[in-house]
Motif scaffolding. Sequence first.
Motif, PDB file in Angstrom:
ATOM      1  N   GLN A  57       0.834  -1.195   0.000  1.00 26.07           N
ATOM      2  CA  GLN A  57       0.000   0.000   0.000  1.00 26.07           C
ATOM      3  C   GLN A  57       0.874   1.252   0.000  1.00 26.07           C
ATOM      4  OE1 GLN A  57      -2.587  -0.636   3.384  1.00 26.07           O
ATOM      5  NE2 GLN A  57      -4.084  -1.743   2.139  1.00 26.07           N
ATOM      6  N   THR A  64      -4.752   8.955  -8.918  1.00 25.70           N
ATOM      7  CA  THR A  64      -6.096   8.868  -8.331  1.00 25.70           C
ATOM      8  C   THR A  64      -7.156   9.314  -9.333  1.00 25.70           C
ATOM      9  OG1 THR A  64      -5.230   9.330  -6.122  1.00 25.70           O
ATOM     10  CG2 THR A  64      -7.578   9.785  -6.484  1.00 25.70           C
ATOM     11  N   SER A 153      -7.166  -0.683  -1.617  1.00 26.86           N
ATOM     12  CA  SER A 153      -7.064   0.757  -1.829  1.00 26.86           C
ATOM     13  C   SER A 153      -8.093   1.487  -0.986  1.00 26.86           C
ATOM     14  CB  SER A 153      -7.289   1.099  -3.302  1.00 26.86           C
ATOM     15  OG  SER A 153      -6.282   0.547  -4.120  1.00 26.86           O
ATOM     16  N   TYR A 167      -4.581   5.760  -0.121  1.00 25.82           N
ATOM     17  CA  TYR A 167      -3.526   4.855  -0.590  1.00 25.82           C
ATOM     18  C   TYR A 167      -4.066   3.864  -1.603  1.00 25.82           C
ATOM     19  CZ  TYR A 167      -5.752   2.006   3.061  1.00 25.82           C
ATOM     20  OH  TYR A 167      -6.670   1.341   3.846  1.00 25.82           O
ATOM     21  N   THR A 168      -3.133   3.231  -2.296  1.00 29.19           N
ATOM     22  CA  THR A 168      -3.484   2.202  -3.277  1.00 29.19           C
ATOM     23  C   THR A 168      -2.304   1.248  -3.412  1.00 29.19           C
ATOM     24  OG1 THR A 168      -4.393   1.834  -5.498  1.00 29.19           O
ATOM     25  CG2 THR A 168      -2.621   3.444  -5.320  1.00 29.19           C
ATOM     26  N   THR A 169      -2.375   0.342  -4.384  1.00 29.06           N
ATOM     27  CA  THR A 169      -1.266  -0.563  -4.689  1.00 29.06           C
ATOM     28  C   THR A 169      -1.037  -0.569  -6.197  1.00 29.06           C
ATOM     29  OG1 THR A 169      -2.609  -2.554  -5.066  1.00 29.06           O
ATOM     30  CG2 THR A 169      -1.997  -2.057  -2.781  1.00 29.06           C
ATOM     31  N   ASP A 172      -3.698  -2.815  -7.732  1.00 26.82           N
ATOM     32  CA  ASP A 172      -5.022  -2.204  -7.820  1.00 26.82           C
ATOM     33  C   ASP A 172      -5.090  -1.169  -8.935  1.00 26.82           C
ATOM     34  OD1 ASP A 172      -5.819  -3.772  -5.736  1.00 26.82           O
ATOM     35  OD2 ASP A 172      -6.180  -2.146  -4.311  1.00 26.82           O
TER      36      ASP A 172
END
Length: 376
Positions: A57, A64, A153, A167-169, A172
Motif C-alpha cells: 500500500q 487517483t 485501496s 492509498y493504493t497498490t 489495484d
Amino acid sequence: MSKKSIPILLLIIFLFFSSNSISLAHSKEKPNLLSEAAILIDVKSGQILYDKNPKKQMYPASITKIVTGIMAIEEGNLNDFVSVSKETTEVHGTRVYLVENETVELKRLVQGLLINSGNDAGTAIAEYFSGSESGFAARMNDFVKAKIGIIDSNFTNPHGLFDENHYTTAYDMAMISQYAMKNDIFKKIVGTKELNWNGEGWQTTIYNHHRMLWDYEGVTGIKNGYVSQSGFTLVTSAERDGMELIAVTLNAPSSRYAYDDTAALLDYGFNNFSSKMLSTDKVYLDESKNRYKIETPMIVTIPKNEEISENIRGNSLILIGEDGSVIFEQELRKLADPSEKQETKQSSLNEVKTNEHDLWIWKILHFFNLCNFTRP
C-alpha cells in the motif's frame, strides 16, 4: 595492413560481436527498476508479466484521477453543466483555473482533470456527484470494490493530494486502469496530446502531462502523478502488434526514473511475450483419454520463441514454459465419452422398442376384454 594492426582489428571485431551477443543473452532478463513498486500486465489476458511489491500500500498522487475520470464518464451525464464553487477555486496544486460561479460542461471537467491534471476539476466533479470531496471519496471506494473487485485501496479525495489514509497498490491501479481503458471515451481523453481550453479564468492550449505519448511508440495514455510523500507515480498503456500492456510504477525517485522504469517494463513485455488465442473448438485429452474443452475463447500471453507444453491436471489446462514454470491455468469442461453416448442412445432405442411391444400387448388384451364384455 601491418602485422601490428591485425591484433587490434581482431580485438575490435571481437568486442563488437561479444557486445551484441551479451545484449541478446540478456533480452529476457527482467528489468531492474528504481521505483519502489511496479507491475506490468497484458490487458487482454489479464496476466501479470512482471511485478515488484505489487500489493504494497502506497500513496498514489494524481493517478487517483483515473478513478474520478472513469466514474464521471460512466455515472454522470457528460452534457451536464457544473457550477463551480468557491471551495473548488481554492484547491491547491495543478489547476485549470476555474472561476467561482463559472459553469463548465462535465465532459470538459473530465478533460481538464485527465489531460492537465486539474485538481480543481476533480473537486468540481466531486461536488457535482456528492456535494463534497469526502462524500465522493466514499462513492469512489464503493465503485472500485463493486465494479472492479479491488480491496487494498482507500481514497479520501478525487485528485490525489496527500492524505495518510489515501492509498493504493500497483496491482489495484493496474486493475483500475484495465477497467477504465475499456471505455472508449476515457481512452480517447487520456490519449489526447493537446486541447484548446477556453475557460473564464484561463484561455490556453493544455498539453497532456504524460510525456510518453510523444516519446514511446504505441503509448495510448494514461496518467502521471507527484506529491512529495508519494514520489513520482505513473500509469501507462501501450499497444503494439496486437498486444496491449499496462505498466504501473510507484514512488520513483524522479520523473525521469519513472519514465525510464516504465519504458523498461514495456520493452520487456513487447520484446519477450506474444498473444495466443485458445479456441473452444480444440479438444484436450488427459492420460486416461478423457476429453475436455474450454468454455469460451480466450487470449493467453506466452513467452516468445519458447516451446510451450500443454498438460491436463485434474480438469484444468496447464501451460508450462521451458523452465518448468506454470504460465497459465484454466479450468476446462469435461465432455461426455462418445461410447457412453452410444450406449445411452442404444438404451433409449431399446426402451422405445420395449414400450412399443408393451403397447401392442395392451391393445390385444384390451380387444379381448371388449369381446368378453359384449358377448350376449
